[in-house]
Scaffold this motif. Structure first.
Motif, PDB file in Angstrom:
ATOM      1  N   LEU A  13       1.126   4.610  -8.130  1.00  0.00           N
ATOM      2  CA  LEU A  13       1.350   3.444  -7.846  1.00  0.00           C
ATOM      3  C   LEU A  13       2.410   2.736  -8.059  1.00  0.00           C
ATOM      4  CD1 LEU A  13      -1.979   2.513  -9.894  1.00  0.00           C
ATOM      5  CD2 LEU A  13      -1.658   2.581  -7.452  1.00  0.00           C
ATOM      6  N   GLU A  14       3.319   2.986  -9.064  1.00  0.00           N
ATOM      7  CA  GLU A  14       4.679   2.541  -9.142  1.00  0.00           C
ATOM      8  C   GLU A  14       5.370   2.964  -8.090  1.00  0.00           C
ATOM      9  OE1 GLU A  14       8.209   2.580 -12.473  1.00  0.00           O
ATOM     10  OE2 GLU A  14       6.981   4.274 -12.425  1.00  0.00           O
ATOM     11  N   THR A  15       5.409   4.310  -7.405  1.00  0.00           N
ATOM     12  CA  THR A  15       6.212   4.822  -6.518  1.00  0.00           C
ATOM     13  C   THR A  15       5.835   3.977  -5.046  1.00  0.00           C
ATOM     14  OG1 THR A  15       6.181   6.993  -7.307  1.00  0.00           O
ATOM     15  CG2 THR A  15       6.555   6.869  -4.973  1.00  0.00           C
ATOM     16  N   ILE A  16       4.506   3.842  -4.848  1.00  0.00           N
ATOM     17  CA  ILE A  16       4.088   3.185  -3.752  1.00  0.00           C
ATOM     18  C   ILE A  16       4.666   1.757  -3.714  1.00  0.00           C
ATOM     19  CG2 ILE A  16       2.145   2.024  -2.623  1.00  0.00           C
ATOM     20  CD1 ILE A  16       0.362   4.378  -3.640  1.00  0.00           C
ATOM     21  N   LEU A  17       4.729   0.939  -4.988  1.00  0.00           N
ATOM     22  CA  LEU A  17       5.288  -0.423  -5.170  1.00  0.00           C
ATOM     23  C   LEU A  17       6.901  -0.364  -4.703  1.00  0.00           C
ATOM     24  CD1 LEU A  17       5.314  -3.305  -6.052  1.00  0.00           C
ATOM     25  CD2 LEU A  17       5.772  -2.257  -8.309  1.00  0.00           C
ATOM     26  N   ILE A  18       7.574   0.690  -5.336  1.00  0.00           N
ATOM     27  CA  ILE A  18       8.998   0.909  -5.222  1.00  0.00           C
ATOM     28  C   ILE A  18       9.175   0.976  -3.580  1.00  0.00           C
ATOM     29  CG2 ILE A  18      11.008   2.114  -5.596  1.00  0.00           C
ATOM     30  CD1 ILE A  18       9.620   2.621  -8.533  1.00  0.00           C
ATOM     31  N   LEU A  19       8.432   2.092  -2.984  1.00  0.00           N
ATOM     32  CA  LEU A  19       8.886   2.232  -1.576  1.00  0.00           C
ATOM     33  C   LEU A  19       8.560   0.920  -0.854  1.00  0.00           C
ATOM     34  CD1 LEU A  19       7.243   5.724  -1.236  1.00  0.00           C
ATOM     35  CD2 LEU A  19       9.620   4.946  -1.220  1.00  0.00           C
ATOM     36  N   GLY A  23      11.209  -1.786   1.720  1.00  0.00           N
ATOM     37  CA  GLY A  23      10.910  -2.145   3.249  1.00  0.00           C
ATOM     38  C   GLY A  23      10.180  -0.705   3.885  1.00  0.00           C
ATOM     39  N   VAL A  24       9.965   0.157   3.325  1.00  0.00           N
ATOM     40  CA  VAL A  24       9.117   1.006   3.801  1.00  0.00           C
ATOM     41  C   VAL A  24       7.570   0.883   4.028  1.00  0.00           C
ATOM     42  CG1 VAL A  24       8.518   3.747   3.432  1.00  0.00           C
ATOM     43  CG2 VAL A  24      10.800   2.921   2.686  1.00  0.00           C
ATOM     44  N   LYS A  25       7.139   1.567   5.181  1.00  0.00           N
ATOM     45  CA  LYS A  25       5.676   1.210   5.524  1.00  0.00           C
ATOM     46  C   LYS A  25       5.209   2.609   4.894  1.00  0.00           C
ATOM     47  CE  LYS A  25       3.831  -1.011   8.858  1.00  0.00           C
ATOM     48  NZ  LYS A  25       3.363  -1.334  10.370  1.00  0.00           N
ATOM     49  N   VAL A  26       4.669   2.442   3.720  1.00  0.00           N
ATOM     50  CA  VAL A  26       4.446   3.978   2.834  1.00  0.00           C
ATOM     51  C   VAL A  26       3.177   4.598   3.441  1.00  0.00           C
ATOM     52  CG1 VAL A  26       3.691   4.526   0.490  1.00  0.00           C
ATOM     53  CG2 VAL A  26       5.190   2.445   0.899  1.00  0.00           C
ATOM     54  N   ARG A  27       3.529   6.119   3.531  1.00  0.00           N
ATOM     55  CA  ARG A  27       2.593   6.959   3.832  1.00  0.00           C
ATOM     56  C   ARG A  27       2.460   7.794   2.940  1.00  0.00           C
ATOM     57  NH1 ARG A  27       4.810   9.236   8.671  1.00  0.00           N
ATOM     58  NH2 ARG A  27       6.706   8.634   7.371  1.00  0.00           N
ATOM     59  N   LYS A  34       9.345  11.244  -2.356  1.00  0.00           N
ATOM     60  CA  LYS A  34       9.839  10.589  -3.288  1.00  0.00           C
ATOM     61  C   LYS A  34       9.676  11.289  -4.830  1.00  0.00           C
ATOM     62  CE  LYS A  34      11.643   6.729  -5.349  1.00  0.00           C
ATOM     63  NZ  LYS A  34      13.053   6.233  -5.093  1.00  0.00           N
ATOM     64  N   LEU A  35       8.517  11.748  -4.854  1.00  0.00           N
ATOM     65  CA  LEU A  35       8.142  12.217  -6.366  1.00  0.00           C
ATOM     66  C   LEU A  35       8.349  14.109  -6.225  1.00  0.00           C
ATOM     67  CD1 LEU A  35       4.832  10.449  -6.855  1.00  0.00           C
ATOM     68  CD2 LEU A  35       6.933  10.222  -8.098  1.00  0.00           C
ATOM     69  N   ASP A  36       8.901  14.394  -4.848  1.00  0.00           N
ATOM     70  CA  ASP A  36       9.005  15.930  -5.042  1.00  0.00           C
ATOM     71  C   ASP A  36       7.537  16.688  -5.225  1.00  0.00           C
ATOM     72  OD1 ASP A  36      10.322  18.193  -4.166  1.00  0.00           O
ATOM     73  OD2 ASP A  36      10.952  18.484  -6.063  1.00  0.00           O
ATOM     74  N   PHE A  37       6.344  15.902  -4.526  1.00  0.00           N
ATOM     75  CA  PHE A  37       5.163  16.914  -5.022  1.00  0.00           C
ATOM     76  C   PHE A  37       4.645  17.231  -3.483  1.00  0.00           C
ATOM     77  CE2 PHE A  37       3.694  13.543  -8.533  1.00  0.00           C
ATOM     78  CZ  PHE A  37       4.663  14.381  -9.380  1.00  0.00           C
ATOM     79  N   THR A  38       3.647  17.989  -3.658  1.00  0.00           N
ATOM     80  CA  THR A  38       3.216  18.940  -2.207  1.00  0.00           C
ATOM     81  C   THR A  38       2.284  17.727  -1.533  1.00  0.00           C
ATOM     82  OG1 THR A  38       1.237  19.662  -3.109  1.00  0.00           O
ATOM     83  CG2 THR A  38       3.347  21.241  -3.195  1.00  0.00           C
ATOM     84  N   GLY A  61      -2.725   5.601   8.406  1.00  0.00           N
ATOM     85  CA  GLY A  61      -2.196   6.346   7.188  1.00  0.00           C
ATOM     86  C   GLY A  61      -1.493   5.492   6.441  1.00  0.00           C
ATOM     87  N   TYR A  62      -1.210   4.138   6.655  1.00  0.00           N
ATOM     88  CA  TYR A  62      -0.420   3.430   5.742  1.00  0.00           C
ATOM     89  C   TYR A  62      -0.878   2.912   4.765  1.00  0.00           C
ATOM     90  CZ  TYR A  62       2.878   3.668   9.655  1.00  0.00           C
ATOM     91  OH  TYR A  62       3.871   3.967  10.454  1.00  0.00           O
ATOM     92  N   ILE A  63      -0.243   2.931   3.455  1.00  0.00           N
ATOM     93  CA  ILE A  63      -1.069   2.791   2.184  1.00  0.00           C
ATOM     94  C   ILE A  63      -0.413   1.416   1.835  1.00  0.00           C
ATOM     95  CG2 ILE A  63      -1.154   3.475  -0.141  1.00  0.00           C
ATOM     96  CD1 ILE A  63      -0.348   6.374   0.774  1.00  0.00           C
ATOM     97  N   THR A  64      -1.434   0.608   1.271  1.00  0.00           N
ATOM     98  CA  THR A  64      -0.995  -0.910   0.440  1.00  0.00           C
ATOM     99  C   THR A  64      -1.876  -0.698  -0.875  1.00  0.00           C
ATOM    100  OG1 THR A  64      -2.787  -1.768   1.739  1.00  0.00           O
ATOM    101  CG2 THR A  64      -0.649  -2.208   2.636  1.00  0.00           C
ATOM    102  N   LEU A  65      -1.146  -1.448  -1.822  1.00  0.00           N
ATOM    103  CA  LEU A  65      -1.825  -1.812  -3.049  1.00  0.00           C
ATOM    104  C   LEU A  65      -2.825  -2.654  -2.923  1.00  0.00           C
ATOM    105  CD1 LEU A  65       1.352  -1.685  -5.255  1.00  0.00           C
ATOM    106  CD2 LEU A  65      -0.211   0.255  -5.012  1.00  0.00           C
ATOM    107  N   THR A  66      -3.936  -2.581  -3.559  1.00  0.00           N
ATOM    108  CA  THR A  66      -4.900  -3.627  -3.843  1.00  0.00           C
ATOM    109  C   THR A  66      -4.399  -4.573  -4.619  1.00  0.00           C
ATOM    110  OG1 THR A  66      -6.225  -2.549  -5.556  1.00  0.00           O
ATOM    111  CG2 THR A  66      -6.865  -2.333  -3.411  1.00  0.00           C
TER     112      THR A  66
END
Length: 126
Positions: A13-19, A23-27, A34-38, A61-66
């Motif tokens: 959630l923090e990573t989605i917020l930061i991205l 100004g990134v449309k987060v996917r 960003k997290l270096d995860f698979t 596929g764009y992610i937004t926080l509720t």
């Protein structure tokens, strides 16, 4: 949620917020980079976050926080920034301070965090 998922979900959630504030449309791929995860592990986590009503994923596929997800992300990010800055002010090198803050932010009680925050605000007012 178990504590491992709790910490993991807070990081996502923090990573989605930061991205999103950059100004990134987060996917999912952005979070994975960003997290270096698979990508598969991030996809599984995004499914859990959706199921817990913490994020929304649109048809592209764009992610937004509720609202609930944003409240958690804002809280974690505030803890991260305050703790990182505080550790640096104590003489900890910035890289170590950020690393340690990332760990502390998930386990510190609300009472202890608020006490540190109030103490630092008091110091700034002097």
């Amino acid at each position: 949620m178990n504590s491992t998922f709790h910490e993991s979900s807070e990081n996502y959630l923090e990573t989605i917020l930061i991205l999103s504030t950059q100004g990134v449309k987060v996917r999912s791929v952005d979070v994975a980079q960003k997290l270096d995860f698979t990508r598969p592990s991030v996809s599984i986590a995004m499914k859990k976050l959706r199921e817990n009503a913490l994020i929304l994923v649109d048809t592209d596929g764009y992610i937004t926080l509720t609202e609930k997800g944003k409240l958690i992300a804002d809280s974690v990010y505030e803890r991260h920034i305050l703790l990182s800055d505080w550790l640096v002010s104590l003489g900890v090198d910035p890289k170590t301070a950020v690393f340690d803050a990332c760990r502390i932010e998930h386990v510190i009680s609300e009472q202890s965090f608020l006490a540190i925050k109030q103490h630092l605000q008091h110091l700034q007012q002097q």
